[in-house]
Design an enzyme around this catalytic site. Structure first.
Site, PDB file in Angstrom:
ATOM      1  N   ASP A 229      -1.885  -0.601   5.860  1.00  0.00           N
ATOM      2  CA  ASP A 229      -2.156  -0.064   7.198  1.00  0.00           C
ATOM      3  C   ASP A 229      -3.635   0.029   7.535  1.00  0.00           C
ATOM      4  OD1 ASP A 229      -2.399   2.017   5.230  1.00  0.00           O
ATOM      5  OD2 ASP A 229      -2.489   3.457   6.869  1.00  0.00           O
TER       6      ASP A 229
ATOM      7  N   ASP B 226      -0.138   5.148   0.885  1.00  0.00           N
ATOM      8  CA  ASP B 226      -0.371   6.113   1.970  1.00  0.00           C
ATOM      9  C   ASP B 226      -0.408   5.392   3.320  1.00  0.00           C
ATOM     10  OD1 ASP B 226      -1.925   8.826   0.512  1.00  0.00           O
ATOM     11  OD2 ASP B 226      -1.637   6.978  -0.612  1.00  0.00           O
TER      12      ASP B 226
ATOM     13  N   ASP C 286       0.867  -1.177   0.000  1.00  0.00           N
ATOM     14  CA  ASP C 286       0.000   0.000   0.000  1.00  0.00           C
ATOM     15  C   ASP C 286       0.906   1.230   0.000  1.00  0.00           C
ATOM     16  OD1 ASP C 286      -2.344   1.682   0.505  1.00  0.00           O
ATOM     17  OD2 ASP C 286      -1.587   1.811   2.553  1.00  0.00           O
TER      18      ASP C 286
END
Length: 227
Positions: free
Chosen positions: A178, A14, A12
């Protein structure tokens, strides 16, 4: 080197590879002020990130009463226009990001980015940061087009993670992210997943339910080796 358990790793963007909330928060505030809303503290943008820029702005707008569909679309375009010109002002790689990417490359592991950010923005940011050439592919929130309902095929759908495996050579892949979007996408794709608990998490490690959790990218390769 040869006993590393995965042929490739999907990241991922961001909150996992890059700390992006200051630029995203500034873009949200630009749109909010344009629409007559109160700005949000830039640091609070960490609570808004997850499903992409549209969801991020919608959460901020809804918290102040919301907008009709067409008015929101207009404000969303204002945000995208601003972000297109200001997306790498404060954005930086997280500590150990470059070292981890270098170590994976040294082990012959291919890497890809899977983000709900538009692919063009992701490529622009990674190019500005001098990181773009490290990745086999960049799969953005718009890379796979739209489904029958007109929605972009993005996380938590499995398609983007499966596409990352394809562009990396179809071998075994692990994913790191996240948010619940990342864990759900990996689960749906049948891929092991590591939770980046230093990022913009929308749940505890237990709530996210990943196969492993790390507090720093320094712990990623040992975590992958244990899976």
């Amino acid at each position: 080197m040869a006993d590393f358990p995965f042929d490739s790793v999907g990241f991922d963007l961001d909150g996992t590879l890059l700390e992006t909330h200051r630029d995203l928060g500034t873009a949200v505030n630009h749109a909010l002020e344009h629409g007559g809303f109160d700005p949000v503290p830039v640091e609070s943008a960490t609570d808004l990130i997850g499903g992409g820029a549209k969801i991020m702005l919608k959460r901020a707008v809804d918290a102040q009463g919301g907008l009709e569909h067409e008015e929101f679309r207009r404000l969303y375009k204002v945000m995208l226009g601003y972000y297109s010109e200001n997306n790498a002002v404060h954005t930086r790689p997280y500590p150990h990001a470059l070292e981890v990417l270098d170590e994976l490359a040294g082990r012959g592991v291919r890497v890809a980015v899977v983000t709900n950010k538009f692919e063009g923005f992701a490529r622009q940011i990674l190019t500005t940061l001098g990181m773009i050439d490290r990745f086999e592919g960049i799969i953005g929130g718009d890379s796979l087009g739209k489904d029958a309902d007109g929605n972009y095929i993005a996380k938590p759908a499995p398609g983007p993670v499966l596409k990352a495996r394809e562009v990396c050579g179809r071998g075994s892949i692990a994913f790191i992210g996240d948010s619940s979007y990342d864990v759900k996408a990996a689960r749906a794709a049948g891929v092991p997943v590591v939770a980046a608990m230093y990022g913009y998490c929308d749940g505890t490690a237990e709530e996210l339910g990943a196969d492993a959790a790390i507090d720093s990218l320094k712990g990623l390769i040992p975590a992958l080796e244990r899976l």
